[in-house]
Design a protein around this motif. Structure first.
Motif, PDB file in Angstrom:
ATOM      1  N   MET A  90       0.828  -1.205   0.000  1.00  0.00           N
ATOM      2  CA  MET A  90       0.000   0.000   0.000  1.00  0.00           C
ATOM      3  C   MET A  90       0.865   1.259   0.000  1.00  0.00           C
ATOM      4  O   MET A  90       2.037   1.219   0.377  1.00  0.00           O
ATOM      5  CB  MET A  90      -0.926   0.010   1.222  1.00  0.00           C
ATOM      6  N   ASP A  91       0.247   2.370  -0.381  1.00  0.00           N
ATOM      7  CA  ASP A  91       0.941   3.655  -0.434  1.00  0.00           C
ATOM      8  C   ASP A  91       0.011   4.765   0.046  1.00  0.00           C
ATOM      9  O   ASP A  91      -1.203   4.569   0.191  1.00  0.00           O
ATOM     10  CB  ASP A  91       1.378   3.970  -1.880  1.00  0.00           C
ATOM     11  N   GLY A  92       0.609   5.933   0.281  1.00  0.00           N
ATOM     12  CA  GLY A  92      -0.163   7.136   0.544  1.00  0.00           C
ATOM     13  C   GLY A  92      -1.001   7.080   1.810  1.00  0.00           C
ATOM     14  O   GLY A  92      -0.690   6.382   2.770  1.00  0.00           O
ATOM     15  N   HIS A  93      -2.105   7.821   1.792  1.00  0.00           N
ATOM     16  CA  HIS A  93      -2.963   7.933   2.978  1.00  0.00           C
ATOM     17  C   HIS A  93      -3.576   6.585   3.395  1.00  0.00           C
ATOM     18  O   HIS A  93      -3.673   6.306   4.597  1.00  0.00           O
ATOM     19  CB  HIS A  93      -4.055   8.973   2.751  1.00  0.00           C
ATOM     20  N   PRO A  94      -4.011   5.735   2.445  1.00  0.00           N
ATOM     21  CA  PRO A  94      -4.519   4.419   2.874  1.00  0.00           C
ATOM     22  C   PRO A  94      -3.472   3.611   3.643  1.00  0.00           C
ATOM     23  O   PRO A  94      -3.794   2.946   4.628  1.00  0.00           O
ATOM     24  CB  PRO A  94      -4.901   3.739   1.551  1.00  0.00           C
ATOM     25  N   HIS A  95      -2.207   3.689   3.183  1.00  0.00           N
ATOM     26  CA  HIS A  95      -1.136   2.985   3.902  1.00  0.00           C
ATOM     27  C   HIS A  95      -0.945   3.570   5.293  1.00  0.00           C
ATOM     28  O   HIS A  95      -0.845   2.839   6.278  1.00  0.00           O
ATOM     29  CB  HIS A  95       0.176   3.084   3.125  1.00  0.00           C
ATOM     30  N   GLU A  96      -0.892   4.889   5.386  1.00  0.00           N
ATOM     31  CA  GLU A  96      -0.678   5.529   6.681  1.00  0.00           C
ATOM     32  C   GLU A  96      -1.821   5.208   7.643  1.00  0.00           C
ATOM     33  O   GLU A  96      -1.596   4.978   8.837  1.00  0.00           O
ATOM     34  CB  GLU A  96      -0.546   7.041   6.493  1.00  0.00           C
ATOM     35  N   GLU A 130      10.854   5.710   8.549  1.00  0.00           N
ATOM     36  CA  GLU A 130      10.114   6.214   9.696  1.00  0.00           C
ATOM     37  C   GLU A 130       9.085   5.189  10.178  1.00  0.00           C
ATOM     38  O   GLU A 130       8.502   4.463   9.380  1.00  0.00           O
ATOM     39  CB  GLU A 130       9.419   7.530   9.300  1.00  0.00           C
ATOM     40  N   HIS A 131       8.880   5.131  11.503  1.00  0.00           N
ATOM     41  CA  HIS A 131       8.036   4.095  12.082  1.00  0.00           C
ATOM     42  C   HIS A 131       6.540   4.276  11.787  1.00  0.00           C
ATOM     43  O   HIS A 131       5.876   3.345  11.338  1.00  0.00           O
ATOM     44  CB  HIS A 131       8.229   4.035  13.597  1.00  0.00           C
ATOM     45  N   TYR A 132       6.000   5.458  12.050  1.00  0.00           N
ATOM     46  CA  TYR A 132       4.549   5.599  12.090  1.00  0.00           C
ATOM     47  C   TYR A 132       3.898   5.825  10.725  1.00  0.00           C
ATOM     48  O   TYR A 132       2.796   5.347  10.474  1.00  0.00           O
ATOM     49  CB  TYR A 132       4.156   6.728  13.048  1.00  0.00           C
ATOM     50  N   THR A 133       4.524   6.551   9.847  1.00  0.00           N
ATOM     51  CA  THR A 133       3.903   6.813   8.554  1.00  0.00           C
ATOM     52  C   THR A 133       4.684   6.208   7.388  1.00  0.00           C
ATOM     53  O   THR A 133       4.179   6.165   6.266  1.00  0.00           O
ATOM     54  CB  THR A 133       3.772   8.339   8.318  1.00  0.00           C
ATOM     55  N   GLY A 134       5.904   5.754   7.643  1.00  0.00           N
ATOM     56  CA  GLY A 134       6.721   5.177   6.586  1.00  0.00           C
ATOM     57  C   GLY A 134       6.482   3.687   6.425  1.00  0.00           C
ATOM     58  O   GLY A 134       5.554   3.104   6.988  1.00  0.00           O
ATOM     59  N   GLY A 147       6.282  -4.555  12.913  1.00  0.00           N
ATOM     60  CA  GLY A 147       6.565  -5.598  13.889  1.00  0.00           C
ATOM     61  C   GLY A 147       7.976  -5.570  14.440  1.00  0.00           C
ATOM     62  O   GLY A 147       8.373  -6.471  15.182  1.00  0.00           O
ATOM     63  N   GLU A 148       8.747  -4.521  14.109  1.00  0.00           N
ATOM     64  CA  GLU A 148      10.133  -4.456  14.570  1.00  0.00           C
ATOM     65  C   GLU A 148      10.213  -4.489  16.094  1.00  0.00           C
ATOM     66  O   GLU A 148      11.042  -5.188  16.674  1.00  0.00           O
ATOM     67  CB  GLU A 148      10.800  -3.200  14.034  1.00  0.00           C
ATOM     68  N   TRP A 149       9.366  -3.727  16.767  1.00  0.00           N
ATOM     69  CA  TRP A 149       9.413  -3.688  18.227  1.00  0.00           C
ATOM     70  C   TRP A 149       8.993  -5.021  18.842  1.00  0.00           C
ATOM     71  O   TRP A 149       9.506  -5.434  19.878  1.00  0.00           O
ATOM     72  CB  TRP A 149       8.546  -2.544  18.749  1.00  0.00           C
ATOM     73  N   ILE A 150       8.044  -5.712  18.182  1.00  0.00           N
ATOM     74  CA  ILE A 150       7.663  -7.053  18.638  1.00  0.00           C
ATOM     75  C   ILE A 150       8.872  -7.978  18.554  1.00  0.00           C
ATOM     76  O   ILE A 150       9.150  -8.759  19.471  1.00  0.00           O
ATOM     77  CB  ILE A 150       6.502  -7.604  17.784  1.00  0.00           C
ATOM     78  N   THR A 151       9.587  -7.894  17.446  1.00  0.00           N
ATOM     79  CA  THR A 151      10.776  -8.722  17.262  1.00  0.00           C
ATOM     80  C   THR A 151      11.792  -8.486  18.371  1.00  0.00           C
ATOM     81  O   THR A 151      12.317  -9.435  18.971  1.00  0.00           O
ATOM     82  CB  THR A 151      11.419  -8.439  15.892  1.00  0.00           C
ATOM     83  N   ILE A 152      12.063  -7.216  18.655  1.00  0.00           N
ATOM     84  CA  ILE A 152      13.050  -6.876  19.675  1.00  0.00           C
ATOM     85  C   ILE A 152      12.635  -7.408  21.040  1.00  0.00           C
ATOM     86  O   ILE A 152      13.439  -8.034  21.762  1.00  0.00           O
ATOM     87  CB  ILE A 152      13.262  -5.347  19.715  1.00  0.00           C
TER      88      ILE A 152
END
Length: 416
Positions: free
Chosen positions: A86-92, A355-359, A364-369
């Motif tokens: 996905m891209d753009g606003h739907p992705h965010e 970037e974490h929140y909109t990129g 799941g990176e934090w789950i992995t850690i």
């Protein structure tokens, strides 16, 4: 205008499978460049590496994810119409759904569940027997992920579900039986998840309001419509499947502990920041994601090179995590390197960057850690075991990679 260096003119698809994680790094090294063009699946592809390559790759004005994923990856690893494409606003908008599950409270709960599941499993092991840590980790992490996500999991289906989730992961770098096993596993898992979504919506199943199951079942898209139950099922799998993938990191973490006895004592100090550095070094050093793809959104010039609209671009993930310009002695296990690390968005990218929140950085990176940290604390604080002679080597041609023996442990016992 500078001409992009070219790899061999013949299609290199077969060499991706033959060379695995080494495919891109070998060519960057041979061509003495951070950018080159090659041909994969009869398509011209631009490849980039390094911190600046990653910074470029995650520029949302220049790249899009729509159309970048091969169908064989969608149908095995990620699922069709998932957030990764996905891209753009739907992705965010959908990304915020995933990130709402990554609060400190949610992550602490996952950590506690993971530790409890490891302890529960350990009581099943007999001191005079042996276990294959990787195999045990798949089931432990499947149980933990489902409990955390609010997904009911019957005892008699744990092994089957864990194997299905792993098969989807194991299929991404394979052809033939391994790949088809992953596609079959995805179809069966999506059917399982879709039923759970519908059960929640039709009030046949109660799920905690803050759970991943409830959130996926009740989520509305950017236009205010409930997610199609099939898409909701795909995204719910994208929450729990990566958790099972951490089983490879658990095996590699045990390998790191075995290779250097001093590491165990440092990791055992629960309040020490060393566990965080140890976890990040596991993610940096050991192979996980080889590369990621995106398509050029519009024509642009970068460092004198022309990027044409629609061109597929691959970012060398494994090579960037082993780039000697970013990491001193990049092929050595040195957790201390993270003592002064500033948390860059484009240097440590084992699951992608940005970037974490909109990129497009993996949600799941934090789950992995947290899952790695919980598992490593369990191995060092709660368990005693021996590591018999075995083949602990791992291949950089097999994708995904893991220690060949799966890490066999004997004389396993809970510490008094």
């Amino acid at each position: 205008m500078k001409k992009i260096p070219r790899d061999q003119r013949l299609d290199q698809s077969i060499n991706v499978l033959r060379q695995g994680y080494r495919f891109l790094p070998k060519r960057f090294e041979r061509l003495h460049t951070d950018i080159f063009q090659t041909t994969l699946l009869a398509e011209k592809v631009i490849c980039v590496t390094g911190e600046e390559g990653a910074r470029l790759f995650y520029d949302k004005e220049k790249f899009q994810r729509k159309g970048a994923l091969p169908k064989r990856i969608e149908k095995s690893l990620f699922g069709e119409n998932a957030i990764q494409g996905m891209d753009g606003h739907p992705h965010e908008h959908r990304k915020l759904l995933f990130m709402s599950l990554m609060t400190p409270d949610h992550l602490e709960r996952l950590s506690n569940i993971t530790t409890a599941q490891w302890r529960k499993k350990a009581y099943e092991w007999t001191p005079d027997g042996e276990i294959i840590l990787f195999e045990e980790a798949k089931e432990v992490l499947c149980r933990a992920a489902c409990e955390w996500a609010g997904i009911p999991l019957e005892e008699n289906e744990v092994t089957e579900r864990a194997e299905q989730l792993w098969s989807m992961i194991d299929a991404f770098g394979a052809v033939g039986p391994r790949h088809w096993k992953g596609r079959k596993a995805r179809a069966e898992s999506e059917k399982w998840m879709k039923k759970k979504i519908l059960d929640v919506r039709e009030q046949r199943l109660q799920a905690p309001g803050d759970s991943a199951l409830y959130q996926m079942a009740s989520h509305k898209d950017i236009e205010g419509n409930p997610l199609d139950p099939q898409i909701a099922a795909v995204e719910l799998l994208n929450v729990i499947r990566p958790t099972v993938a951490v089983a490879t990191y658990v095996a590699f973490g045990a390998l790191a502990l075995h290779d250097d006895e001093e590491q165990e004592g440092k990791v055992r100090e629960a309040e020490s920041p060393y566990i965080e550095m140890f976890t990040q070094e596991i993610r940096r050093l050991f192979p996980f994601v080889p590369f990621l793809g995106a398509r050029v959104r519009r024509d642009f010039i970068w460092n004198g090179f022309h990027f044409k609209k629609g061109r597929l671009v691959l970012l060398d993930i494994h090579g960037t995590d082993h780039d000697s310009r970013l990491w001193e002695d990049p092929h050595k296990f040195k957790p201390e390197r993270f003592q002064e690390w500033k948390g860059g968005l484009f240097d440590l990218i084992p699951q992608g960057g940005g970037e974490h929140y909109t990129g497009h950085r993996c949600p799941g990176e934090w789950i992995t850690i947290e899952t790695i940290k919980s598992s490593m604390r369990f191995l060092t604080n709660d368990l005693e075991y021996d590591v018999p002679s075995q083949d602990l080597s791992y291949s950089l041609t097999r994708m995904p990679s893991l220690p060949k023996s799966g890490v066999v442990l004997t004389n396993v016992r809970i510490k008094p």
